[in-house]
Write a protein that holds these residues in place. Structure first.
Motif, PDB file in Angstrom:
ATOM      1  N   GLU A 302       0.869  -1.173   0.000  1.00  0.00           N
ATOM      2  CA  GLU A 302       0.000   0.000   0.000  1.00  0.00           C
ATOM      3  C   GLU A 302       0.914   1.234   0.000  1.00  0.00           C
ATOM      4  O   GLU A 302       1.789   1.364   0.843  1.00  0.00           O
ATOM      5  CB  GLU A 302      -0.846  -0.010   1.270  1.00  0.00           C
ATOM      6  CG  GLU A 302      -1.865   1.087   1.299  1.00  0.00           C
ATOM      7  CD  GLU A 302      -2.628   1.118   2.628  1.00  0.00           C
ATOM      8  OE1 GLU A 302      -3.773   1.553   2.623  1.00  0.00           O
ATOM      9  OE2 GLU A 302      -2.065   0.711   3.659  1.00  0.00           O
ATOM     10  N   ALA A 306      -2.422   6.058  -0.975  1.00  0.00           N
ATOM     11  CA  ALA A 306      -3.535   5.186  -0.591  1.00  0.00           C
ATOM     12  C   ALA A 306      -3.657   5.124   0.930  1.00  0.00           C
ATOM     13  O   ALA A 306      -4.749   5.103   1.491  1.00  0.00           O
ATOM     14  CB  ALA A 306      -3.317   3.788  -1.157  1.00  0.00           C
ATOM     15  N   ARG A 307      -2.505   5.105   1.576  1.00  0.00           N
ATOM     16  CA  ARG A 307      -2.507   5.038   3.030  1.00  0.00           C
ATOM     17  C   ARG A 307      -3.084   6.318   3.637  1.00  0.00           C
ATOM     18  O   ARG A 307      -3.845   6.277   4.596  1.00  0.00           O
ATOM     19  CB  ARG A 307      -1.077   4.846   3.525  1.00  0.00           C
ATOM     20  CG  ARG A 307      -1.016   3.910   4.678  1.00  0.00           C
ATOM     21  CD  ARG A 307       0.331   3.266   4.732  1.00  0.00           C
ATOM     22  NE  ARG A 307       0.333   2.228   5.726  1.00  0.00           N
ATOM     23  CZ  ARG A 307       1.184   1.220   5.709  1.00  0.00           C
ATOM     24  NH1 ARG A 307       2.042   1.102   4.729  1.00  0.00           N
ATOM     25  NH2 ARG A 307       1.154   0.322   6.650  1.00  0.00           N
ATOM     26  N   ARG A 310      -6.733   6.134   3.414  1.00  0.00           N
ATOM     27  CA  ARG A 310      -7.290   5.206   4.398  1.00  0.00           C
ATOM     28  C   ARG A 310      -7.330   5.861   5.778  1.00  0.00           C
ATOM     29  O   ARG A 310      -8.316   5.751   6.504  1.00  0.00           O
ATOM     30  CB  ARG A 310      -6.455   3.916   4.432  1.00  0.00           C
ATOM     31  CG  ARG A 310      -6.966   2.889   5.435  1.00  0.00           C
ATOM     32  CD  ARG A 310      -6.454   1.495   5.133  1.00  0.00           C
ATOM     33  NE  ARG A 310      -5.005   1.371   5.198  1.00  0.00           N
ATOM     34  CZ  ARG A 310      -4.320   1.187   6.337  1.00  0.00           C
ATOM     35  NH1 ARG A 310      -4.953   1.120   7.489  1.00  0.00           N
ATOM     36  NH2 ARG A 310      -3.000   1.072   6.304  1.00  0.00           N
TER      37      ARG A 310
END
Ligand code: ADP
Ligand code: MG
Length: 499
Positions: A302, A306-307, A310
Motif C-alpha cells: 500500500e 492510498a494510506r 485510508r
C-alpha cells in the motif's frame, strides 16, 4: 505584467540508487560505506574484454518504481552509451537509456503544505530510465591531488524525470519527500540524501502565469531537501533580477553555493558537453515481459497516497495522515498499534482507543522520545521501537479508560520506553492507578471542605472559580492520582449540599 509577477516553473530529475546486492551490469557487490576502492572488479574498472549483463533484481526494482508511479512500462527499451571524460568514469562512458526508456508517463500525487486539505497537487512524469552510477571524486580543500573512489561506479540507478509541473520551491521539496516515501515503501532504496542514494537536479524557469515557458536553467546535484528549496529560491531570484534589468536568461547548468545562498553558472548550454549518445553494442534491447509486471503488481505494498486516504477514512486530519505516512516504518507501527487497539476493544467490549487518540500519542509523546534518543539506531517501526505497538495501544486504553491520568500516561510511557516494559505492568508496579472509587473520594472531599470553611463560604457566595482550588486540593491529597472526571461531579454535589 511585471517580471515580479512571473511564476516559477520547475521540473526535477531525480536519481535514486537501487538497493541491490550487486551493481547494474556486473555481479560486483556494492553497499554504501565500504572502504574506498574495495568494491570494484574488471568491469567496474572498464578493463578490456568485460561485458555488461543487466541485473535482474535491479530491473525488477525499477519496474516497482514505475508501477508505483503509474507509468507505462515499455516492453522493449534500449541501452545507450553516454560519453564523457572524467576521472570518476573509468570506461569513458556511462550506460543509460536515452531515446528508449523503460517507462513513460505516470505521475505522483503530492500532499499540500502541512497536508492541508485540497492542496494536493499532481506532478506528471515524462519518463523513468535505468542507468549505472559514476564513481565519487573527493576534492580535499587545499590539496593539489583529488581522490577517487570507484565503489559507486556501476551502482544501479533509476532517473525519474518530471514534467515542468511544479510551481514553487516548497512544492519541489514536497515532491521529493513523496518520492522518497514511495521508494522506501517499495523497499527498493534507502533513499538517503546525505549518502547520495537520492539526488536531484532542478530545472527552473520563470514566465507569465499560463503563458509560454521561460528559458530553463538546471541546478545540479542537490543533496538535501533544505538545499533543494534554498537553491530553487535563489535561482528564481537570479532570473527575476536578470529579467527585471532587461537581460535575457541564458540556458545554463548551475551549482548552488550554500555559503553564499546563490546559484552559480558552471557552463552555458552552447558549451554543453556533447555526449555522443549511441546504442550500446554489447547488450541486446531490454525486454520486460508482462509476467514480470504482473508479479511485481501482485506484491505491491500500500503506497503513501492510498494510506493517507485510508487514514482520512479513520477520521484523521490530512495533517495527521501526512505525518504518519511520511515514513513507511511509522505507518506500519501505527497500523500494528491500531490492530492491537481493535483487539483490545473487542476484548473489553469498548472502543476506547480511537485512531485519532492513538495518532496523538504516537506522533506526539512517543515520536518526540524517539527523535530525542541519543542512540541513533532507534526507529519508530515494528520490531525496532522501544515501545511495542501493542504497548502504545495499551497505554492509550489505560488513559482513555480512566485507569491512569493523561499526565501519568506520559510518565508511564517514559518508563515503558526506557525499560522496554508494558505500560500495564508499570502502572501496577509504581502505583499509577487513578483513584476513581467514589466512596473513598467522597470521604476525602468532605474532609477537605471541612478544613476550607472560608473558601466554601466564598464559593457559595458566588466565587465559583474556586472549584479549581478544591480540585487542586483533592489532587494534592491523592498525589495527583484522583480521577478528575470523578472528582468534579462529587465536589459539585458536596458543595451544593453545604449551601
Ligand atoms: P534534457 O534531457 O535536455 O535535460 P528534458 O526535456 O528531458 O531535457 O527536460 C529535463 C527537465 O527539464 C524535465 O524535468 C523537464 O520537466 C524540465 N523542464 C523542461 N522545460 C522546462 C522549463 N521551461 N522550465 C522548467 N523546467 C523545465
Ligand atoms: Mg537534464
Amino acid at each position: 505584467m511585471s517580471v515580479r509577477d512571473y511564476q516559477p516553473v520547475i521540473g526535477l530529475e531525480v536519481h535514486c540508487q537501487l538497493d541491490t546486492a550487486s551493481k547494474m551490469f556486473t555481479g560486483c557487490p556494492f553497499h554504501f560505506g565500504a572502504e574506498p576502492n574495495t568494491q570494484v572488479d574488471a568491469y567496474t574498472l572498464g578493463l578490456p574484454g568485460t561485458l555488461p549483463v543487466p541485473n535482474a533484481r535491479a530491473v525488477e526494482f525499477a519496474v516497482r518504481v514505475a508501477l508505483a508511479a503509474r507509468c507505462e512500462i515499455q516492453r522493449v527499451s534500449r541501452w545507450a552509451r553516454k560519453h564523457y571524460f572524467y576521472p570518476d568514469l573509468p570506461k569513458g562512458y556511462q550506460i543509460t537509456q536515452n531515446d528508449h526508456p523503460y517507462a513513460r508517463g505516470g505521475g505522483l500525487e503530492v500532499p499540500g503544505p502541512k497536508g492541508a486539505e485540497g492542496d494536493t497537487t499532481y506532478v506528471r512524469l515524462i519518463r523513468i530510465h535505468m542507468e549505472e552510477d559514476a564513481g565519487k571524486n573527493t576534492h580535499l580543500h587545499g590539496e593539489r591531488d583529488s581522490l577517487v573512489d570507484y565503489n559507486r561506479a556501476g551502482a544501479p540507478l533509476v532517473e525519474i524525470v518530471s514534467e515542468p509541473d511544479i510551481r514553487s520551491a516548497a512544492e519541489a521539496a514536497r515532491y521529493m519527500k513523496e518520492l522518497r516515501a514511495i521508494v522506501r515503501y517499495l523497499g527498493v532504496s534507502d533513499a538517503n540524501m546525505e549518502q547520495g542514494s537520492l539526488r536531484c537536479d532542478a530545472n527552473v524557469s520563470i514566465g507569465p502565469a499560463g503563458g509560454p515557458l521561460g528559458t530553463r536553467c538546471e541546478i545540479k546535484n542537490l543533496n538535501s531537501f533544505k538545499f533543494l528549496e534554498l537553491a530553487i529560491r535563489a535561482e528564481i531570484r537570479r532570473q527575476r533580477d536578470l529579467l527585471a534589468r532587461g537581460l535575457p536568461v541564458q540556458q545554463c547548468t548551475l551549482s548552488y553555493d550554500t555559503a553564499r545562498d546563490e546559484t552559480r553558472i558552471m557552463r552555458l548550454k552552447e558549451a554543453a558537453a556533447d555526449y555522443r549518445y549511441f546504442p550500446e553494442p554489447d547488450m541486446p534491447p531490454l525486454v520486460i515481459e508482462p509476467e514480470l509486471i504482473e508479479r511485481v503488481q501482485e506484491d505491491m505494498p500500500e503506497l503513501p497516497a492510498a494510506r493517507r486516504a485510508r487514514y482520512r477514512g479513520l477520521g484523521l486530519s490530512a495533517y495527521d495522515a501526512g505525518v504518519l505516512t511520511a515514513d513507511a516504518g511509522l505507518a506500519r507501527y501505527f497500523d500494528a498499534a491500531l490492530t492491537c487497539a481493535k483487539e483490545h476493544g473487542q476484548r473489553e467490549g469498548e472502543d476506547l482507543v480511537t485512531a485519532k487518540k492513538l495518532c496523538n500519542w504516537i506522533t506526539g509523546e512517543l515520536l518526540r522520545r524517539v527523535n530525542e534518543d541519543e542512540r541513533g539506531d532507534v526507529r519508530l517501526e515494528p520490531g525496532r521501537a522501544p515501545v511495542e505497538p501493542a504497548w502504545s495501544a495499551e497505554l492509550v486504553a489505560l488513559v482513555e479508560g480512566g485507569v491512569i491520568s493523561a499526565r501519568a500516561g506520559k510518565e508511564v510511557l517514559g518508563k515503558s520506553y526506557a525499560e522496554r516494559r508494558a505500560p500495564g505492568e508499570i502502572v501496577e508496579r509504581d502505583g499509577y492507578r487513578q483513584v476513581s472509587d467514589t466512596g473513598e473520594l467522597s470521604a476525602l472531599i468532605e474532609g477537605i471542605l471541612d478544613r476550607s470553611e472560608k473558601q466554601v463560604a466564598q464559593y457559595l457566595g458566588g466565587k465559583t472559580k474556586l472549584l479549581g482550588f478544591f480540585v487542586g486540593q483533592v489532587m494534592k491529597a491523592t498525589r495527583g492520582q484522583a480521577n478528575p472526571k470523578v472528582v468534579r461531579p462529587l465536589l459539585l454535589a458536596a458543595l451544593k449540599a453545604r449551601a
